[in-house]
Scaffold this motif. Structure first.
Motif, mmCIF file in Angstrom:
data_model
loop_
_atom_site.group_PDB
_atom_site.id
_atom_site.type_symbol
_atom_site.label_atom_id
_atom_site.label_comp_id
_atom_site.label_asym_id
_atom_site.label_seq_id
_atom_site.Cartn_x
_atom_site.Cartn_y
_atom_site.Cartn_z
ATOM 1 N N TRP C 108 0.846 -1.198 0.000
ATOM 2 C CA TRP C 108 0.000 0.000 0.000
ATOM 3 C C TRP C 108 0.883 1.251 0.000
ATOM 4 O O TRP C 108 0.632 2.214 -0.721
ATOM 5 C CB TRP C 108 -0.933 -0.013 1.215
ATOM 6 C CG TRP C 108 -1.680 1.246 1.400
ATOM 7 C CD1 TRP C 108 -1.387 2.256 2.253
ATOM 8 C CD2 TRP C 108 -2.850 1.671 0.684
ATOM 9 N NE1 TRP C 108 -2.299 3.269 2.130
ATOM 10 C CE2 TRP C 108 -3.200 2.936 1.176
ATOM 11 C CE3 TRP C 108 -3.618 1.101 -0.334
ATOM 12 C CZ2 TRP C 108 -4.290 3.647 0.698
ATOM 13 C CZ3 TRP C 108 -4.700 1.809 -0.811
ATOM 14 C CH2 TRP C 108 -5.026 3.057 -0.302
ATOM 15 N N GLY C 109 1.940 1.210 0.825
ATOM 16 C CA GLY C 109 2.890 2.329 0.824
ATOM 17 C C GLY C 109 3.459 2.543 -0.566
ATOM 18 O O GLY C 109 3.536 3.667 -1.064
ATOM 19 N N VAL C 110 3.826 1.441 -1.213
ATOM 20 C CA VAL C 110 4.374 1.547 -2.565
ATOM 21 C C VAL C 110 3.342 2.175 -3.504
ATOM 22 O O VAL C 110 3.674 3.015 -4.346
ATOM 23 C CB VAL C 110 4.786 0.157 -3.079
ATOM 24 C CG1 VAL C 110 5.129 0.200 -4.543
ATOM 25 C CG2 VAL C 110 5.960 -0.370 -2.274
ATOM 26 N N LEU C 112 1.023 4.313 -2.846
ATOM 27 C CA LEU C 112 0.954 5.764 -2.639
ATOM 28 C C LEU C 112 2.129 6.453 -3.331
ATOM 29 O O LEU C 112 1.976 7.489 -3.979
ATOM 30 C CB LEU C 112 1.004 6.095 -1.142
ATOM 31 C CG LEU C 112 -0.177 5.665 -0.299
ATOM 32 C CD1 LEU C 112 0.009 6.123 1.136
ATOM 33 C CD2 LEU C 112 -1.462 6.228 -0.866
ATOM 34 N N ILE C 113 3.298 5.839 -3.179
ATOM 35 C CA ILE C 113 4.487 6.460 -3.760
ATOM 36 C C ILE C 113 4.389 6.468 -5.283
ATOM 37 O O ILE C 113 4.697 7.469 -5.935
ATOM 38 C CB ILE C 113 5.752 5.727 -3.271
ATOM 39 C CG1 ILE C 113 5.925 6.019 -1.773
ATOM 40 C CG2 ILE C 113 6.981 6.167 -4.038
ATOM 41 C CD1 ILE C 113 7.032 5.252 -1.114
ATOM 42 N N GLN C 116 2.020 9.206 -6.439
ATOM 43 C CA GLN C 116 2.603 10.532 -6.357
ATOM 44 C C GLN C 116 3.734 10.673 -7.374
ATOM 45 O O GLN C 116 3.990 11.756 -7.881
ATOM 46 C CB GLN C 116 3.086 10.778 -4.931
ATOM 47 C CG GLN C 116 3.231 12.238 -4.546
ATOM 48 C CD GLN C 116 1.952 13.033 -4.753
ATOM 49 O OE1 GLN C 116 0.857 12.511 -4.696
ATOM 50 N NE2 GLN C 116 2.089 14.313 -5.034
ATOM 51 N N PHE C 117 4.385 9.559 -7.680
ATOM 52 C CA PHE C 117 5.465 9.563 -8.664
ATOM 53 C C PHE C 117 4.950 10.047 -10.025
ATOM 54 O O PHE C 117 5.536 10.938 -10.634
ATOM 55 C CB PHE C 117 6.049 8.154 -8.784
ATOM 56 C CG PHE C 117 7.160 8.023 -9.804
ATOM 57 C CD1 PHE C 117 8.466 8.303 -9.451
ATOM 58 C CD2 PHE C 117 6.880 7.618 -11.103
ATOM 59 C CE1 PHE C 117 9.484 8.195 -10.379
ATOM 60 C CE2 PHE C 117 7.891 7.504 -12.032
ATOM 61 C CZ PHE C 117 9.199 7.793 -11.669
ATOM 62 N N PHE D 320 4.036 10.980 -0.413
ATOM 63 C CA PHE D 320 5.379 10.388 -0.415
ATOM 64 C C PHE D 320 5.783 10.022 1.003
ATOM 65 O O PHE D 320 6.274 8.933 1.279
ATOM 66 C CB PHE D 320 6.407 11.388 -0.955
ATOM 67 C CG PHE D 320 6.568 11.338 -2.441
ATOM 68 C CD1 PHE D 320 6.773 10.136 -3.102
ATOM 69 C CD2 PHE D 320 6.534 12.496 -3.196
ATOM 70 C CE1 PHE D 320 6.927 10.091 -4.475
ATOM 71 C CE2 PHE D 320 6.685 12.465 -4.562
ATOM 72 C CZ PHE D 320 6.883 11.262 -5.209
ATOM 73 N N GLY D 323 3.705 7.092 2.316
ATOM 74 C CA GLY D 323 4.147 5.839 1.705
ATOM 75 C C GLY D 323 5.478 5.399 2.292
ATOM 76 O O GLY D 323 5.695 4.232 2.611
ATOM 77 N N PHE D 326 5.170 3.966 5.779
ATOM 78 C CA PHE D 326 4.678 2.605 5.666
ATOM 79 C C PHE D 326 5.825 1.625 5.444
ATOM 80 O O PHE D 326 5.980 0.643 6.154
ATOM 81 C CB PHE D 326 3.782 2.526 4.427
ATOM 82 C CG PHE D 326 2.382 2.254 4.767
ATOM 83 C CD1 PHE D 326 1.445 3.248 4.678
ATOM 84 C CD2 PHE D 326 1.997 1.000 5.162
ATOM 85 C CE1 PHE D 326 0.147 2.982 4.985
ATOM 86 C CE2 PHE D 326 0.701 0.744 5.470
ATOM 87 C CZ PHE D 326 -0.223 1.736 5.384
#
Lengths: 397, 254, 384, 375
Positions: C108-110, C112-113, C116-117, D320, D323, D326
């Motif tokens: 999930w963190g990935v 989000l990144i 945004q990327f 960022f 994420g 996390f």
């Protein structure tokens, strides 16, 4: 340029999340207008000149966040005015905050009406300045004049309310609505809706489209592949598709469909061209302007005019002074009416293959806004007037 | 009601297959109350599956299991446990984040429901049982330590302790001395022997020395069936056992 | 009868989108036990890849071939998403095997990144970046295969990364120059225009079959067959199945389990990229596109049963048909003389949003009867 | 008895904390106080997540459902009892007028009563959670399956609330700022101050409740379910009622949290049931330290403060950062920040940086185990 002092205004749009796509353009235009105002000497109050700066907050496409950030701008930053919002939901979320704190919000988007807050100033079109002329055009003048209507929208308040009004209007015009459906926000599977349209309009007809953002892409792409095209007599009138949206959907899918707005980039007047050129110069040649942006641009200038007329930044004084203020906007002359909305010119455009609009019709001069709808039975006969303390939010005409 | 003299546990014609592989074939076995029984067999003989069937983890395709005259088929693991069948797993499974004492008090608690745990304190008898068991399994000095910090052998014992503290009618003990030192093995054998009589104990083990020390009746499983039964000496002399066991052990034991 | 076929076709059309989106997820979940919440974002990368490829095909030398860009896009999207998946597996997932809940949160963190990327990095630069990463990684093995093993492997690696970086920078600069639209970062959606032949419908009397849907159905069938073939007939597929069943044993037999993990994950991710191409034909392409599909994908996997290709196919088709039958209010057409009280209920659910509500409820009901999905994998390890 | 001396610091901390809570409203601006109150109410939902995830090992990605249900219950009551608000025809809450609704939907009726509302804030979410939990746990669905199902349930509720304008005002949600509670306007500074104190009190009570639960054998059973459910079954425990109960309890806590959050933020909307929000809740707990009650509360407070401040300064970067957090927590800081401190993280870090010699002698190890035994 030397200023005696600075005044910070609040800007509150979504800079992140799903709505950032649309709302960030408003923030850009508002900053451009502020820059122009500063370049021409700032705002003058009581003989002092003020440089306008801004404090920007991110509504993050989340209604509670809008309310929170509005509180912050009013309480913490003590801004005299907030420019903000896009979706009706975000406006509805901010409304109690502005009313509770007796502050002032300027809201730039065409919306469903049925609201007239003392603490909000609406510079977008009311239904009688966009939806109603558009429906009338489809029913009387379009290539599918006289054919039945299908209403499709995203599942939230603007489409629902707008379609309620459209149904009432068509009933009085003698038109026929053969179906309506709503797509939940965030869902792009439009196949069932297209199946319904096909069934309801076997021989073509008018489709009133109040879908939101991304969903339009899926809708138009799949309308085309299902054969529901202008060639086959299916014409879509959209209330949320302007030049910016054409750019992201692709003109190949939109060509020959209709839209109704107060401003089109294609308007061929010096004020309009100057607006578009300044924007391109500031943010890039390939950018386009559209109605919500023009509306956001206008409201910054109207605020300046109101402040200077009131000779004060005080909300209550500006509120009174604002009524009757005029501005030579990119769309043509506009005037602030006693119901906190503005009179505007209505235009119908048809999408051209190069991603612009061909303007088919223009109203004879600005049309007065109706905050309370006159087709909808529950609000029929009501009006709003903040210049007269006896009338206020909702009074019987 | 079970008649006196009828077996405590009876497996009748149990068959279990996994994806076509027959783990147990028409297995029949009887266990009398108070008996101590050892079950041996080469790897893959179906020993663990056989325990899984009794404790309700695996449902047989055919056959039935009776405990005190009542069929266990259709019962869940916890229901079977509440009937009085306790099980020690092959590799020690204790709750490593809890202290030794907490492990034991979970085992001894009654009734084993959320409200039971919240409302009732441990009775003094239950607390005495825990203390007694801590002494028996030699963990009294480590009662407050996390079970995770115990040595392998201590975990084995803690698990046996958790079994016994529940006072089950039938104890199913799967490889209790794997990884234990000689001294510990000896003590474990004595412990199990002392439990028999009051409880019925079924032990599965590889360690022949250990089984011999138990001085009890032995059942040999092979390919999901009972190959033979008898005392250790009888069993060891049985040519079939020698064949499958030694043959298999030469191939399979590392 | 037309009604029946139309409903079936619509259902299959909806289901095929679900299936192609869920296929990669199902493989990764079924074979590795990894829930990849960034799966939707890998689809998004595939969709953006389609946009970049399309933009390049609009340039004069390639323009006559514009009609065929979609085939190139499928291959490139598979490579790009597969590559990102590979990097993801090597850097994050690998540390988390055996801890599925943590993997879920990390991915999930990935996601989000990644979202945004694409909002903050201009497409021109990200194109250069992926190109460089692809060349840098693929360089040494390709050289070794073509000209035999090198004497100094580090020199080869260094050289290939240097070349890759140079190519990346040059291509990014070139795209910036020639395609101004890709030069600026934007949170806005981009327009993917299907080639003309892919935009219309196929007329069958009074019934039109949308061509994009037909193409997606075809693509989905191809993908399913390819996955089936790969897992059941190829050497690597054999290895993957072996490792899935017994990792330790696979290790002992000399199967490079780490490579198997990486390959499985990369393949699942690559399929997400292909799905991204498919959805770009139907809807919008933007940073949020992944979120629209991910929950649907999970429903397919859960309903179908983990690790069951056939289950995923049936589940996707089932959900698709139900979506159409309920959402388009077809029950009323099928059974026009329905009693009034039932009719009210059917109408209540005859919107797309309420159809979703009902379908979820049905899935929960099905799971009461078949907790492990429609086609669970049986075996000794099934429940521990 | 020797303990009394070591309790002094704790007692002192408590007194200082109490003084701070009483004095805070006069120390910070109403806006910041309001933010603090809201974040503190989020600590309550975080405690619930800690119970089900940190202690029982059930990762729910759907706590937003229960959070929103609590919020909707409160807002419905306030909307119904809003004297002096503008009204739709028939005296209904104003928004009904937009959709031409004449008759109050049946499920609104009981919310006229304040007592029913107070009960419903906790019990409705608990009942929904209990039912969903029972259906899922009964079939031994757990692990990622459970997470996915809760997420799907979340989506369903989101769709339902979003789509039902005529029943519940759809996307717009229900607003409370202009309504009245006990004669005071909910959005007023005075009311907000009371609400802040109420939140502090409830957060404290919740914490005590959770502490009592996890320290006893009930809590041990939860840990046992998390670590080895099959083993617990063979001890004669049926995990299903435990899980159902703790999930329902977490649901109730989420409902209370949502109710407090709603009255302090002035609006409840289906956005509370958007997937990202529910996953964020899990991050608070993960970052703070799952399995430690303080960690969950501190995580909710600190991350939300950080989010507020960071998004005021750089709105684009929050995703960022989120994420990254996390990934960091999941891959390297598994016990979260509190867990890291408890496991001697700072000493290890210093050691690694060469600022302090590493202590790896036997006395040090013995010390460590003894400490473990004590808590």
């Amino acid at each position: 340029m030397e200023f005696d002092d600075t005044v910070a205004v609040g800007i509150l749009h979504s800079l992140s999340g799903t709505m950032a796509i649309s709302e960030s353009t408003l923030s850009e235009v508002e900053k451009m207008a502020i820059g122009e105002i500063n370049a021409s000497g700032g705002v003058t109050v009581d003989g002092k000149t003020y440089e306008v700066t801004w404090i920007e907050e991110d509504g993050a496409s989340d209604w509670p966040t809008f309310a929170e950030k509005a509180k912050k701008l009013i309480d913490q930053d003590q801004v005299p005015v907030v420019f903000g919002g896009w979706t009706s939901a975000s406006r509805k979320a901010m409304l109690p905050v502005f009313e509770a704190k007796d502050a002032f919000l300027y809201y730039p988007i065409q919306y469903e009406g049925q609201e007239c807050s003392r603490n909000i100033f609406y510079t977008g079109a009311t239904p009688n300045q966009q939806a109603e002329p558009a429906v009338e055009f489809m029913f009387k003048e379009s290539p599918v004049a006289g054919k039945p209507f299908f209403l499709v929208g995203s599942d939230y308040v603007f489409p629902r309310t707008s379609n309620t009004i459209t149904k009432a209007q068509l009933a009085s015009l003698g038109g026929q609505v053969v179906g309506e459906d709503y797509l939940p926000l965030g869902n792009t599977e439009v196949a069932p809706i297209i199946a319904k349209i096909k069934k309801a309009l076997p021989d073509g007809g008018a489709i009133i489209n109040t879908l939101n953002g991304d969903q339009n892409v899926a809708f138009f792409k799949q309308m085309q592949s299902a054969g529901l095209t202008p060639d086959n007599d299916y014409y879509v009138m959209s209330f949320s598709i302007a030049e910016v949206e054409i750019d992201t959907i692709g003109p190949e899918y939109l060509a020959d469909h209709f839209a109704a707005w107060n401003f089109f980039q294609a308007i061929d007047t010096p004020a309009s061209q100057k607006f578009t050129e300044s924007f391109k110069a500031m943010y890039g040649e390939d950018r386009v302007t559209n109605d919500p942006m023009e509306s956001a641009y206008n409201m910054v200038y109207l605020w300046k005019a109101g402040v200077e007329k009131a000779n004060s930044f005080d909300d209550n004084l500006v509120r009174e002074a604002l009524i009757g203020v005029t501005f030579d906007a990119p769309q043509g002359p506009i005037e602030v009416m006693p119901n906190h909305h503005i009179s505007q010119t209505v235009r119908i455009g048809q999408v051209t293959p190069d991603g612009q609009f061909a303007i088919l019709s223009t109203s004879d001069g600005p049309i007065s806004p109706q905050a309370w709808n006159q087709f909808e039975p529950s609000s029929k006969g009501y009006a709003c007037d903040w210049s007269d303390p006896d009338k206020g939010e909702k009074y019987l005409l | 009601m079970p008649t006196p003299g009828s077996p405590l546990l009876e497996l009748v014609g149990i068959s279990v297959s996994f994806d076509g592989f027959l783990a147990l074939k028409n297995l029949n076995l009887q266990l009398a109350a108070g008996e101590l029984r050892a079950v041996i067999g080469p790897n893959g003989a179906g020993k663990t599956t056989f325990l899984d069937v009794i404790t309700g983890k695996v449902r047989p395709q055919a056959g039935d299991v009776y405990f005190r005259g009542r069929s266990l088929l259709g019962c869940n693991e916890h229901q079977i446990a509440r009937l009085g069948i306790g099980r020690k797993f092959q590799s020690p499974r204790v709750f490593e984040q809890l202290s030794v004492q907490e492990n034991l008090s979970l085992a001894v608690s009654e009734p084993k429901t959320p409200m039971g745990l919240l409302r009732h304190h441990l009775t003094s008898t239950q607390r005495q049982r825990i203390h007694h068991l801590l002494d028996v399994v030699n963990l009294a000095p480590r009662a407050q330590h996390r079970a995770g910090s115990l040595s392998h052998g201590q975990k084995q014992w803690l698990e046996i302790g958790m079994l016994v503290v529940q006072a089950p009618r039938l104890l199913l003990v799967d490889e209790p001395v794997a990884g234990l030192s000689d001294g510990e093995t000896e003590r474990t054998a004595d412990l199990l022997k002392s439990l028999a009589g009051d409880h019925t104990v079924l032990v599965i083990e590889h360690d022949m020395e250990f089984i011999r020390r138990l001085q009890t009746r032995v059942t040999v499983l092979h390919q999901g069936q009972v190959l033979c039964e008898g005392s250790m000496d009888q069993v060891q002399r049985d040519p079939r056992v020698v064949e499958v066991y030694l043959g298999a052990s030469q191939e399979q034991q590392p | 009868m037309t009604l029946f076929f139309e409903s079936l076709f619509n259902g299959v059309a909806i289901g095929s989108v679900l299936l192609i989106a869920a296929l990669g997820l199902a493989i990764v979940f079924g074979l590795m036990g990894v829930i990849n919440l960034a799966h939707g974002e890998l689809m998004m990368l595939g969709a953006y890849t389609t946009y970049v490829v399309q933009s390049i095909f609009k340039l004069p030398p390639l323009e006559p071939l514009f009609g065929a860009y979609i085939f190139v896009a499928v291959v490139v999207a598979f490579l790009v998403s597969g590559l990102v998946g590979l990097l993801l597996e090597r850097s994050v997932i690998r540390r988390l095997y055996g801890r599925p809940l943590e993997t879920l949160l990390a991915t999930w963190g990935v996601s989000l990144i990644l979202q945004q990327f694409v909002r903050t990095v201009p497409l021109a630069w990200s194109t250069g970046l992926w190109l460089a990463a692809l060349l840098g990684l693929a360089g040494p093995p390709v050289v070794n295969r073509l000209w035999g093993p090198r004497q100094r492997p580090w020199l080869l690696r260094l050289g290939s990364w240097a070349v890759a970086m140079a190519v990346g920078v040059v291509s990014a600069a070139w795209i910036r120059g020639t395609l101004p639209k890709l030069a600026r970062a934007s949170a806005r959606n981009v327009d993917v225009t299907a080639p003309r032949w892919l935009r219309g419908g196929l007329d069958l009397g009074d019934w039109t079959l949308p061509i994009p849907r037909l193409v997606i159905i075809g693509l989905t069938i191809l993908a399913v067959l390819a996955v089936y073939w790969f897992l059941n007939r190829s050497l690597w597929g054999l290895r993957i199945r072996a490792v899935t069943q017994n990792r330790a044993m696979g290790d002992c037999l000399g199967i490079p389990t780490q490579a198997v993990d990486a390959l499985t994950f990369a393949m699942g991710s690559g399929l997400a990229g292909v799905a991204g191409v498919a959805v770009s034909l139907l809807g919008s392409v933007g940073p949020n596109v992944g979120g629209d599909y991910i929950v649907g994908c999970f429903m397919v996997v859960v309903l179908g049963g983990v690790g069951s290709l056939w289950g995923a196919v049936v589940a996707a088709a089932g959900i698709g048909v139900l979506t159409d039958v309920i959402g388009a209010g077809r029950l009323l057409e099928i059974w026009p003389r329905m009693p009034a009280w039932l009719q009210g209920g059917v109408e209540f659910f005859a919107t797309t949003s309420m159809a979703r509500v009902l379908i979820f409820a049905l899935i929960v009901v099905v799971l009461q009867v078949r907790p492990a999905g429609l086609f669970p994998q049986r075996g000794r390890m099934a429940e521990t | 008895m020797a303990n009394i001396r070591s309790r002094w610091p704790q007692l002192l901390l408590g007194v200082v904390g109490l003084a701070l809570v009483v004095a805070l409203p006069s120390l910070v601006s109403p806006f910041r106080l309001n933010l603090l109150g809201r974040y503190l109410s989020l600590a309550i939902v975080a405690l619930g997540i800690d119970l089900i995830w940190g202690y029982t090992g059930l990762l729910s990605l759907g706590q937003g459902i229960f959070f929103a249900l609590g919020g909707y219950g409160t807002a419905m009551h306030l909307q119904l009892n809003c004297h002096g608000c503008s009204r739709a025809p028939g005296g209904l809450p104003e928004f009904f007028g937009l959709y031409g609704v004449q008759q109050l939907p049946w499920f609104w009726e009981p919310f006229h009563s304040p007592w029913f509302t107070l009960l419903a804030i906790g019990l409705v979410p608990a009942a929904v959670a209990g039912l969903l939990g029972f259906l899922v746990f009964r079939n031994r669905i757990k692990g990622v399956y459970f997470s996915i199902l809760t997420q799907a349930a979340l989506l369903v509720f989101f769709n339902f609330f979003n789509g039902q304008q005529k029943l519940i005002n759809g996307t717009n949600g229900l607003k409370t700022d202009l309504t009245r509670l006990l004669g005071l306007m909910v959005g007023s500074d005075t009311m907000q101050r009371y609400l802040f104190w109420l939140t502090v009190l409830l957060a404290l009570l919740t914490w005590l409740l959770c502490r009592w639960l996890v320290r006893g054998r009930f809590g041990h059973a939860l840990l046992a379910i998390r670590d080895d459910e099959a083993r617990l079954r063979c001890l004669g425990y049926n995990p299903t009622p435990f899980k159902t109960m703790v999930f329902a309890l977490a649901g109730a806590l989420a409902g209370i949290s949502g109710a407090l959050y709603t009255v302090q933020s002035g609006i409840v909307s289906p956005q509370f049931m958007a997937a990202p929000f529910s996953i964020e809740m899990v991050i608070w707990v993960a970052v703070g330290g799952r399995g430690t009650l303080w960690g969950a509360m501190a995580g909710a407070l600190v991350i939300n403060m950080g989010k507020s401040l960071i998004s005021e300064a750089w709105p684009q970067t929050w995703l960022f950062i989120q994420g990254g957090l996390f990934l960091l927590v999941v891959t390297t800081l598994q016990g979260g920040v509190v867990g890291w401190f408890q496991e001697g993280g700072p000493r290890r870090l210093l050691g690694r940086l060469g600022l302090r010699p590493r202590l790896s002698t036997y006395p040090a190890l013995a010390l460590e185990t003894r400490q473990e035994g004590e808590d």
